[in-house]
Motif scaffolding. Structure first.
Motif, PDB file in Angstrom:
ATOM      1  N   THR A  73       0.836  -1.205   0.000  1.00  0.00           N
ATOM      2  CA  THR A  73       0.000   0.000   0.000  1.00  0.00           C
ATOM      3  C   THR A  73       0.869   1.253   0.000  1.00  0.00           C
ATOM      4  OG1 THR A  73      -1.706  -1.198   1.216  1.00  0.00           O
ATOM      5  CG2 THR A  73      -1.849   1.202   1.217  1.00  0.00           C
ATOM      6  N   LEU A  74       1.925   1.244   0.806  1.00  0.00           N
ATOM      7  CA  LEU A  74       2.858   2.372   0.814  1.00  0.00           C
ATOM      8  C   LEU A  74       3.535   2.557  -0.544  1.00  0.00           C
ATOM      9  CD1 LEU A  74       4.709   2.206   4.248  1.00  0.00           C
ATOM     10  CD2 LEU A  74       3.296   4.057   3.366  1.00  0.00           C
ATOM     11  N   THR A  77       1.062   4.135  -2.889  1.00  0.00           N
ATOM     12  CA  THR A  77       0.920   5.548  -2.519  1.00  0.00           C
ATOM     13  C   THR A  77       2.122   6.348  -3.001  1.00  0.00           C
ATOM     14  OG1 THR A  77      -0.337   4.893  -0.567  1.00  0.00           O
ATOM     15  CG2 THR A  77       0.570   7.125  -0.583  1.00  0.00           C
TER      16      THR A  77
END
Length: 112
Positions: A73-74, A77
């Motif tokens: 997810t990071l 992002t």
């Protein structure tokens, strides 16, 4: 070099880097850096951005093994931020403004 040409070449540093992350931007910067301080500063800002966000991505890749869902997810992002800041810097360059990408480390000092 005219102001319009300076803005165009600074814009091209960011645009060519979409197709060849290092080669296109480096060629424009290397060929025009002595003709325009504006292009010279945008080139250094781009390389600061490239190096900093590459370091961030490398750190996330290393940490993915510990908790894949969070770090994937990071990574997504970070990818979205890179695209957003890239486009924003290109727009600022074309408008004749200097833009320092947020969270980028200043490895190369600019004159602005």
């Amino acid at each position: 070099m005219t102001v319009r040409d300076e803005r165009l070449f600074a814009f091209l540093i960011y645009m060519f880097s979409f197709f060849g992350v290092l080669i296109g931007a480096f060629l424009v910067w290397f060929l025009k850096r002595r003709e325009s301080e504006y292009v010279y500063n945008h080139g250094k800002s781009y390389f600061n951005f490239l190096i900093t966000y590459s370091i961030y991505a490398l750190i996330i890749f290393i940490l993915i093994g510990f908790n894949p869902p969070i770090f994937l997810t990071l990574l997504l992002t970070l990818s979205a931020l890179i695209i957003f800041f890239h486009i924003r810097a290109a727009i600022h360059a074309f408008k004749g403004l200097h833009y320092q990408v947020p969270l980028s480390i200043r490895f190369f000092k600019t004159n602005t």
